[in-house]
Design a protein around this motif. Structure first.
Motif, PDB file in Angstrom:
ATOM      1  N   HIS A 121       0.768   2.202  32.883  1.00 52.10           N
ATOM      2  CA  HIS A 121       0.823   3.713  33.878  1.00 52.10           C
ATOM      3  C   HIS A 121       1.630   4.687  32.978  1.00 52.10           C
ATOM      4  CE1 HIS A 121       1.847   6.441  36.914  1.00 52.10           C
ATOM      5  NE2 HIS A 121       2.886   6.281  36.612  1.00 52.10           N
ATOM      6  N   LEU A 122       2.512   4.605  32.180  1.00 48.73           N
ATOM      7  CA  LEU A 122       3.027   5.547  31.548  1.00 48.73           C
ATOM      8  C   LEU A 122       2.208   6.254  30.531  1.00 48.73           C
ATOM      9  CD1 LEU A 122       6.870   4.307  30.949  1.00 48.73           C
ATOM     10  CD2 LEU A 122       6.007   6.486  32.144  1.00 48.73           C
ATOM     11  N   SER A 123       1.487   5.389  30.007  1.00 47.64           N
ATOM     12  CA  SER A 123       0.335   5.889  28.976  1.00 47.64           C
ATOM     13  C   SER A 123      -0.789   6.572  29.499  1.00 47.64           C
ATOM     14  CB  SER A 123      -0.152   4.733  28.156  1.00 47.64           C
ATOM     15  OG  SER A 123       0.708   4.087  27.199  1.00 47.64           O
ATOM     16  N   ARG A 124      -1.396   6.019  30.785  1.00 47.57           N
ATOM     17  CA  ARG A 124      -2.355   6.803  31.325  1.00 47.57           C
ATOM     18  C   ARG A 124      -1.869   8.058  32.125  1.00 47.57           C
ATOM     19  NH1 ARG A 124      -3.725   3.834  28.581  1.00 47.57           N
ATOM     20  NH2 ARG A 124      -3.985   5.747  27.279  1.00 47.57           N
ATOM     21  N   ASN A 125      -0.643   8.165  32.456  1.00 46.72           N
ATOM     22  CA  ASN A 125      -0.110   9.414  33.237  1.00 46.72           C
ATOM     23  C   ASN A 125      -0.144  10.471  32.072  1.00 46.72           C
ATOM     24  OD1 ASN A 125       2.968  11.003  33.254  1.00 46.72           O
ATOM     25  ND2 ASN A 125       1.741  10.636  35.170  1.00 46.72           N
ATOM     26  N   ALA A 126       0.239  10.251  30.824  1.00 47.21           N
ATOM     27  CA  ALA A 126       0.400  11.213  29.536  1.00 47.21           C
ATOM     28  C   ALA A 126      -0.928  11.829  29.678  1.00 47.21           C
ATOM     29  CB  ALA A 126       0.820  10.576  28.404  1.00 47.21           C
ATOM     30  N   ASP A 127      -1.954  10.829  29.527  1.00 50.22           N
ATOM     31  CA  ASP A 127      -3.204  11.361  29.315  1.00 50.22           C
ATOM     32  C   ASP A 127      -3.846  12.324  30.511  1.00 50.22           C
ATOM     33  OD1 ASP A 127      -3.995  10.323  26.821  1.00 50.22           O
ATOM     34  OD2 ASP A 127      -4.555   8.420  27.776  1.00 50.22           O
ATOM     35  N   ALA A 128      -3.423  11.921  32.045  1.00 56.53           N
ATOM     36  CA  ALA A 128      -3.609  12.426  33.188  1.00 56.53           C
ATOM     37  C   ALA A 128      -2.974  13.917  33.017  1.00 56.53           C
ATOM     38  CB  ALA A 128      -3.198  11.853  34.302  1.00 56.53           C
ATOM     39  N   LEU A 129      -1.671  14.016  32.590  1.00 60.00           N
ATOM     40  CA  LEU A 129      -1.084  15.248  32.751  1.00 60.00           C
ATOM     41  C   LEU A 129      -1.680  16.131  31.721  1.00 60.00           C
ATOM     42  CD1 LEU A 129       2.431  14.269  33.385  1.00 60.00           C
ATOM     43  CD2 LEU A 129       0.781  15.311  35.007  1.00 60.00           C
ATOM     44  N   GLY A 130      -2.236  15.555  30.551  1.00 58.32           N
ATOM     45  CA  GLY A 130      -2.886  16.483  29.399  1.00 58.32           C
ATOM     46  C   GLY A 130      -4.267  17.165  30.093  1.00 58.32           C
ATOM     47  N   ASN A 131      -4.992  16.297  30.961  1.00 59.37           N
ATOM     48  CA  ASN A 131      -6.124  16.636  31.990  1.00 59.37           C
ATOM     49  C   ASN A 131      -5.610  17.739  32.672  1.00 59.37           C
ATOM     50  OD1 ASN A 131      -7.842  14.602  30.721  1.00 59.37           O
ATOM     51  ND2 ASN A 131      -7.383  13.315  32.450  1.00 59.37           N
ATOM     52  N   ALA A 159     -10.051  10.437  36.997  1.00 60.26           N
ATOM     53  CA  ALA A 159     -11.397  10.300  37.709  1.00 60.26           C
ATOM     54  C   ALA A 159     -11.308  10.079  39.062  1.00 60.26           C
ATOM     55  CB  ALA A 159     -12.329   9.358  36.807  1.00 60.26           C
ATOM     56  N   SER A 160     -10.576   9.369  39.491  1.00 61.39           N
ATOM     57  CA  SER A 160     -10.379   8.782  41.015  1.00 61.39           C
ATOM     58  C   SER A 160      -9.076   7.890  41.157  1.00 61.39           C
ATOM     59  CB  SER A 160     -11.624   7.925  41.448  1.00 61.39           C
ATOM     60  OG  SER A 160     -11.718   6.629  40.685  1.00 61.39           O
ATOM     61  N   SER A 161      -8.714   7.554  42.308  1.00 55.01           N
ATOM     62  CA  SER A 161      -7.632   6.584  42.732  1.00 55.01           C
ATOM     63  C   SER A 161      -8.048   5.443  41.974  1.00 55.01           C
ATOM     64  CB  SER A 161      -7.291   6.762  44.109  1.00 55.01           C
ATOM     65  OG  SER A 161      -6.516   7.956  44.503  1.00 55.01           O
ATOM     66  N   GLU A 162      -9.241   5.060  42.266  1.00 52.66           N
ATOM     67  CA  GLU A 162      -9.789   3.478  42.055  1.00 52.66           C
ATOM     68  C   GLU A 162      -9.641   3.527  40.331  1.00 52.66           C
ATOM     69  OE1 GLU A 162     -10.982   4.614  45.988  1.00 52.66           O
ATOM     70  OE2 GLU A 162     -11.199   5.584  44.066  1.00 52.66           O
ATOM     71  N   THR A 163     -10.135   4.518  39.716  1.00 55.69           N
ATOM     72  CA  THR A 163     -10.196   4.478  38.217  1.00 55.69           C
ATOM     73  C   THR A 163      -8.686   4.257  37.593  1.00 55.69           C
ATOM     74  OG1 THR A 163     -12.183   5.663  38.128  1.00 55.69           O
ATOM     75  CG2 THR A 163     -10.853   5.783  36.093  1.00 55.69           C
ATOM     76  N   ASP A 190      -5.904   2.880  39.391  1.00 64.33           N
ATOM     77  CA  ASP A 190      -5.630   1.549  39.565  1.00 64.33           C
ATOM     78  C   ASP A 190      -6.003   0.648  38.491  1.00 64.33           C
ATOM     79  OD1 ASP A 190      -3.926   2.945  41.547  1.00 64.33           O
ATOM     80  OD2 ASP A 190      -5.272   2.144  42.898  1.00 64.33           O
ATOM     81  N   ALA A 191      -7.470   0.838  38.312  1.00 63.17           N
ATOM     82  CA  ALA A 191      -8.016  -0.190  37.302  1.00 63.17           C
ATOM     83  C   ALA A 191      -7.678   0.012  36.101  1.00 63.17           C
ATOM     84  CB  ALA A 191      -9.563   0.045  37.614  1.00 63.17           C
ATOM     85  N   ASP A 192      -7.149   1.189  35.635  1.00 63.54           N
ATOM     86  CA  ASP A 192      -6.785   1.401  34.207  1.00 63.54           C
ATOM     87  C   ASP A 192      -5.564   0.671  33.900  1.00 63.54           C
ATOM     88  OD1 ASP A 192      -9.029   2.473  33.388  1.00 63.54           O
ATOM     89  OD2 ASP A 192      -8.383   4.678  33.561  1.00 63.54           O
TER      90      ASP A 192
END
Length: 229
Positions: free
Chosen positions: A47-57, A66-70, A72-74
């Motif tokens: 989660h922490l790794s994907r959150n870094a990318d998400a905040l970069g977005n 991309a979506s809540s489902e994406t 969670d799946a990541d």
């Protein structure tokens, strides 16, 4: 006024603390439960790794996920990875976020986060600081709420208190820590004011859903039940 440059520096320090702590684990420890129900330490790290990318977005004006489902799946997909992969992803995703934050930008602009929430771009670094330091505690590796930087704790209490301000399901509540600092939250009438006193770490733990509030002193009514974050 948010000082995004200061907060980016604090995020770097928090990230290094996290990487140092995680680097002392092994593959078995990564697979063990975290303090978050249903999540292993690997889930928290993914989660922490994907959150870094998400905040970069977010800083680039793109959808956070991309979506809540994406999202969670990541997290589910990344959770069982071995320690070496988790560490590499943590560092590389953090570096990508720092690189994006270093680009010339208007930090006064409004950005859109998850579920349509909007905020100032200048507060994005603080939001990342929250993710890194609070989830470091969630890993249950010896880093506790009491170990959080004092300025972070007071700001996070204010941030969470603001989040519940005006909520009619939360009674008007006055918070006071051991140093006499005060915050207010809730949306009920002042005539039914509840006062809550405790350590700053105890207040933060309760507001963030990390502690049940049993160590706090409450007057004027029962300890309020807070909505999920």
């Amino acid at each position: 006024m948010m000082d995004h440059a200061h907060d980016l520096g604090a995020v770097r320090e928090a990230t290094e603390r996290l990487l140092d702590a995680v680097g002392k684990l092994d593959d078995d420890a990564v697979a063990e439960p975290s303090r978050l129900p249903g999540w292993s330490r690997g889930h928290v790290l993914a989660h922490l790794s994907r959150n870094a990318d998400a905040l970069g977005n977010v800083l680039r004006g793109l959808p956070m996920y991309a979506s809540s489902e994406t999202r969670d799946a990541d997290i589910v997909e990344g959770a069982p990875r071995p320690l070496a992969e988790q560490l590499a992803d943590l560092r590389e995703s953090a570096d990508r976020l720092f690189a994006t934050a270093a680009e010339p930008a208007d930090w006064t602009r409004t950005v859109t986060l998850r579920n349509g929430v909007t905020d100032s771009a200048a507060r994005v670094p603080f939001r990342r600081w929250i993710e890194v330091d609070v989830h470091h505690v969630d890993l249950d590796v010896g880093y506790e709420l009491e170990d959080l930087p004092a300025d972070f704790t007071s700001r996070e209490i204010a941030f969470l208190a603001e989040r519940f301000t005006g909520n009619p399901d939360v009674p008007a509540t006055a918070l006071t820590d051991e140093d006499g600092r005060t915050w207010s939250t809730g949306g009920g009438p002042q005539s039914a004011l509840v006062t809550v006193q405790g350590t700053a770490a105890g207040l933060l733990g309760w507001l963030a859903g990390r502690r049940d509030g049993s160590a706090l002193t409450v007057a004027g009514g029962p300890l309020p039940t807070l909505p999920p974050l």
